[in-house]
Design an enzyme around this catalytic site. Structure first.
Site, mmCIF file in Angstrom:
data_model
loop_
_atom_site.group_PDB
_atom_site.id
_atom_site.type_symbol
_atom_site.label_atom_id
_atom_site.label_comp_id
_atom_site.label_asym_id
_atom_site.label_seq_id
_atom_site.Cartn_x
_atom_site.Cartn_y
_atom_site.Cartn_z
ATOM 1 N N ASP A 31 42.877 -37.140 -6.249
ATOM 2 C CA ASP A 31 43.656 -35.920 -6.021
ATOM 3 C C ASP A 31 44.589 -36.089 -4.834
ATOM 4 O OD1 ASP A 31 42.326 -34.797 -8.104
ATOM 5 O OD2 ASP A 31 41.064 -33.465 -6.904
ATOM 6 N N GLU A 33 45.966 -38.855 -3.665
ATOM 7 C CA GLU A 33 47.098 -39.712 -4.033
ATOM 8 C C GLU A 33 48.090 -38.950 -4.911
ATOM 9 O OE1 GLU A 33 45.517 -44.145 -4.591
ATOM 10 O OE2 GLU A 33 44.192 -42.662 -5.491
ATOM 11 N N GLU A 113 36.311 -18.702 0.179
ATOM 12 C CA GLU A 113 35.391 -18.994 -0.926
ATOM 13 C C GLU A 113 35.429 -20.488 -1.229
ATOM 14 O OE1 GLU A 113 37.318 -17.527 -4.816
ATOM 15 O OE2 GLU A 113 38.323 -16.344 -3.274
ATOM 16 N N LYS A 115 35.996 -23.869 -3.278
ATOM 17 C CA LYS A 115 36.916 -24.317 -4.324
ATOM 18 C C LYS A 115 36.122 -25.169 -5.313
ATOM 19 C CE LYS A 115 41.382 -26.543 -5.089
ATOM 20 N NZ LYS A 115 40.930 -27.454 -6.143
ATOM 21 N N ASP A 117 35.238 -27.546 -8.330
ATOM 22 C CA ASP A 117 35.933 -28.668 -8.949
ATOM 23 C C ASP A 117 35.557 -28.707 -10.429
ATOM 24 O OD1 ASP A 117 37.549 -30.838 -9.200
ATOM 25 O OD2 ASP A 117 36.175 -32.266 -8.279
ATOM 26 N N TYR A 222 35.873 -15.328 -10.245
ATOM 27 C CA TYR A 222 36.373 -15.004 -8.909
ATOM 28 C C TYR A 222 37.604 -14.113 -8.906
ATOM 29 C CZ TYR A 222 39.348 -18.940 -10.288
ATOM 30 O OH TYR A 222 40.188 -19.776 -10.987
ATOM 31 N N LYS A 310 41.514 -28.760 1.319
ATOM 32 C CA LYS A 310 40.822 -29.844 0.618
ATOM 33 C C LYS A 310 39.985 -30.660 1.613
ATOM 34 C CE LYS A 310 41.581 -30.739 -3.282
ATOM 35 N NZ LYS A 310 42.715 -31.253 -4.043
ATOM 36 N N CYS A 407 23.652 -72.038 0.487
ATOM 37 C CA CYS A 407 22.962 -73.336 0.565
ATOM 38 C C CYS A 407 23.180 -74.208 -0.671
ATOM 39 C CB CYS A 407 21.472 -73.134 0.791
ATOM 40 S SG CYS A 407 20.597 -72.405 -0.613
ATOM 41 N N CYS A 422 18.353 -66.640 -4.872
ATOM 42 C CA CYS A 422 18.272 -68.006 -4.349
ATOM 43 C C CYS A 422 16.802 -68.292 -4.061
ATOM 44 C CB CYS A 422 19.098 -68.132 -3.068
ATOM 45 S SG CYS A 422 18.866 -69.725 -2.234
ATOM 46 N N CYS A 427 16.931 -71.243 2.923
ATOM 47 C CA CYS A 427 18.354 -70.871 2.856
ATOM 48 C C CYS A 427 18.738 -70.162 4.154
ATOM 49 C CB CYS A 427 18.604 -69.940 1.671
ATOM 50 S SG CYS A 427 20.298 -69.310 1.607
#
Length: 669
Positions: A31, A33, A113, A115, A117, A222, A310, A407, A422, A427
């Site tokens: 979001d 970007e 309030e 938000k 998603d 809402y 946000k 190793c 391994c 090692c």
């Protein structure tokens, strides 16, 4: 690139990302970007009006509704989106704009309030009966999903009052349901959903209503369209009215009057939202007085009487540059994603976990991919998925390693397990890992033996196994002559080593590095056995009788103590005076702080910072990193600053001194 070309490129990118997000329920970028691209386009169009177009993404709300499977419905009143802000300064600017537009009118109050998603929905009732459900779509035209919302239990078919009304809300998929759905899809070999929002949107657009019913969507309302005709004068009153007619709200609708109050409550919800069973990506701030809404008006896309704040992104996209294979103390080979640096949940990240090779195959991840990353439990960055739609064809397949990257030993994979390992006990990576585990905070907590120092001492031959830590005093003069060491740091290190001999039995047990025995299990085993000799005598059946010990843990303990090398190390550590016994504490003593949260601030005189945290956890408490409403106790030392002030402002946090805390734990020792 010319401005006209950049504007065209931005429009094409935004339309592409919008189509995937709203129509295909796929996020190709985060979001944050997306908002950056949209803001860049808005700024370019503002200073270059000759290139503005009526159908530009800057003039649209939500989806363009291409290729929709549902019939289209025109909204009687446009469903606008909200303008976004990312810091409190932008909230202050919003309030200043509101004050200016309202001129000499009485100052407004605001409703804060969460938000949600999810997916916006508008539901219409006639004579109290549900007749239509429409998605937001592009804000003007939405999709008719009536048949599907009838399958959502929190959207009643009949209201408590026989009225004609249109109400708006958000359809979400509860986190608990989301996790179960993904577990089921994973078991069936299906691709898992990236996040609850995508899952909710994809579910609501199913052609089979039975699938909608099975997945268990939820809805919170809402907004009442034309609320004035129902006698609603404020946004806060709308919530009461919505609940009165039988619809569900989040119950989070706080009336606030100042920037300081708003800032404080936003900070609170940054942490508190983690307790909610639905995803939130921010908070919404609205002018409370509905009479002011018409005065303030709207832009093409957003109301001027509301704004979204946000939270820092939990999930962002970046490029996978390569993969590094790490070797742990048990020999487990872990792939680590090397990324183009990006900010996620407020911190810069350039490496993330990929867990194991099977996970790379399952998620179809390639080097060069654009990938989504997030912080698991807000701590460890991990790769969520690759974004296949953005591939160019130049990406490279990830090949599983066949030999240890440290190793060179041929790797092994136990039957029925996913991890490559391994098998070489010598090692260097495994040896170093065992030392780092032994001296860690949860183990012997030896200050001054960090990764670089351990690596250096291994190279110099001071350390061969963990018991050599207690012989480091033999190398005092040599250590004092090392670069960046000196007498003071060597003295502090040797003192910390000596102090570690006083660590309780459970920590010594943890430090041994028994596979499957972490901090909790070490405490349990120490409590049940009382001493190492009794633990060594326990049979597999006796171990399984301990509540919390399963077959995998029991087998691991038996195998560990079957090793002569491990037994020899235990005997040597006993000889150095480490504590391999401890009295069983009563449940009351152990859990005196059960369910309580603590934060320490200021300079301490009786405890080290790590020491006081250990005491808190020892008695069942939990350490927090910041002041919030979730905090029960703030322990204050000398020169306590902003954290003390913030706790006093919240008012519900109990503030105690270091001496008071010391007296409490001293009585319980």
């Amino acid at each position: 690139m010319k401005k006209e070309e950049r504007i065209k490129e931005l429009r094409e990118l935004i339309e592409k990302y919008s189509y995937y997000y709203y129509t295909l329920n796929e996020s190709l970028i985060s979001d944050v970007e997306f908002d950056k691209l949209l803001k860049e386009l808005e700024d370019l169009e503002k200073v270059n009006p000759q290139y503005s177009m009526f159908d530009s993404p800057t003039m649209q709300v939500g989806s363009s509704l291409k290729n929709t499977k549902f019939s289209k419905v025109t909204h009687k009143e446009k469903m606008l989106s909200l303008s976004n802000s990312y810091n409190i300064g932008e909230i202050e600017d919003f309030i200043k704009r509101v004050d200016k537009l309202l001129e000499n009118r009485k100052k407004p109050s605001y409703v804060l309030e969460v938000k949600l998603d999810g997916l916006s929905i508008s539901v219409t009732y006639k004579d109290g009966k549900l007749v239509q459900g429409v998605t937001r779509g592009d804000g003007v035209i939405g999709e008719d999903v009536t048949e599907n919302i009838l399958q959502i239990q929190s959207i009643p078919k009949f209201l408590k009052e026989k009225i004609d009304i249109e109400v708006r809300g958000e359809i979400v998929l509860p986190i608990s349901k989301f996790q179960k759905i993904n577990e089921k899809r994973l078991a069936n070999g299906e691709e898992i959903f990236a996040n609850p929002r995508n899952a909710a949107s994809g579910t609501l657009r199913q052609l089979d209503p039975e699938i909608v019913k099975e997945r268990g969507l939820d809805c919170y309302f809402y907004f009442v369209v034309g609320g004035e005709k129902y006698g609603i004068k404020t946004h806060r009153e709308a919530f009461d009215f919505i609940e009165k007619i039988g619809l569900k709200t989040t119950g989070i609708d706080e009336v606030l009057t100042s920037v300081e109050e708003i800032d404080k409550r936003i900070e609170y919800w940054k942490d508190a939202r983690e307790k909610l069973d639905y995803e939130t990506d921010g908070m919404v701030l609205k002018v409370n007085e509905i009479e002011y809404w018409e005065v303030l008006g709207n832009t093409t896309k957003s109301p001027r009487w509301a704004i979204a704040y946000k939270f820092p992104a939990k999930q962002v996209s970046t490029k996978l540059l390569g993969i590094t294979w790490q070797v742990g103390r048990t020999g487990k080979i872990t792939p680590v994603a090397e990324l183009e640096e990006v900010e996620v949940s407020g911190s810069r990240v350039k490496r993330a976990s990929l867990h194991n090779f099977d996970e790379i195959v399952r998620k179809d991840i390639k080097i060069g991919d654009k990938v989504f990353i997030e912080k698991a439990a807000e701590i460890i960055p991990q790769v969520v998925k690759s974004i296949k739609e953005l591939r160019t064809g130049e990406e490279q397949e990830v090949l599983a390693p066949t030999t240890c990257p440290i190793c060179g030993t041929t790797l092994e994979k136990e039957e029925g397990l996913v991890d490559l390992k391994c098998p070489n006990p010598s090692c260097p990576a495994k040896v170093q890992g065992r030392f780092e585990y032994f001296v860690s905070r949860d183990g012997m907590n030896i200050i001054g033996l960090g990764q670089k120092i351990v690596e250096r001492f291994l190279e110099l031959g001071y350390l061969n196994d963990v018991t050599d830590i207690y012989r480091l005093s033999e190398h005092r003069e040599e250590m004092e002559g090392l670069e960046k060491m000196g007498k003071k740091s060597v003295e502090n290190l040797l003192n910390s080593i000596e102090e570690s001999k006083q660590r309780e039995y459970s920590k010594v047990l943890y430090s041994l590095g028994i596979p499957e025995v972490g901090k909790f299990m070490a405490n349990l085993l120490a409590d049940e056995s009382g001493n190492i000799d009794r633990l060594l005598e326990m049979t597999r059946d006796e171990l399984l009788m301990i509540n919390g010990v399963g077959e995998k843990v029991a087998d691991s303990i038996i195998n560990f103590f079957a090793s002569e090398e491990n037994l020899e190390i235990i005997e040597k550590l006993k000889g150095f005076g480490l504590n391999f016994s401890g009295e069983k504490q009563s449940k009351v003593e152990k859990n005196v702080f059960e369910g309580k949260t603590f934060l320490v601030t200021g300079k301490l005189t009786k405890f080290t910072r790590e020491g006081i945290k250990e005491e808190i956890e020892k008695f069942g408490g939990k350490n927090l990193s910041a002041v919030s409403k979730n905090l029960d106790y703030l322990i204050v030392g000398e020169k306590a600053g902003s954290k003390l002030k913030k706790a006093q402002e919240i008012g519900t946090i109990k503030i105690i001194t270091e001496d008071e805390f010391f007296n409490i734990v001293s009585e319980k020792e």
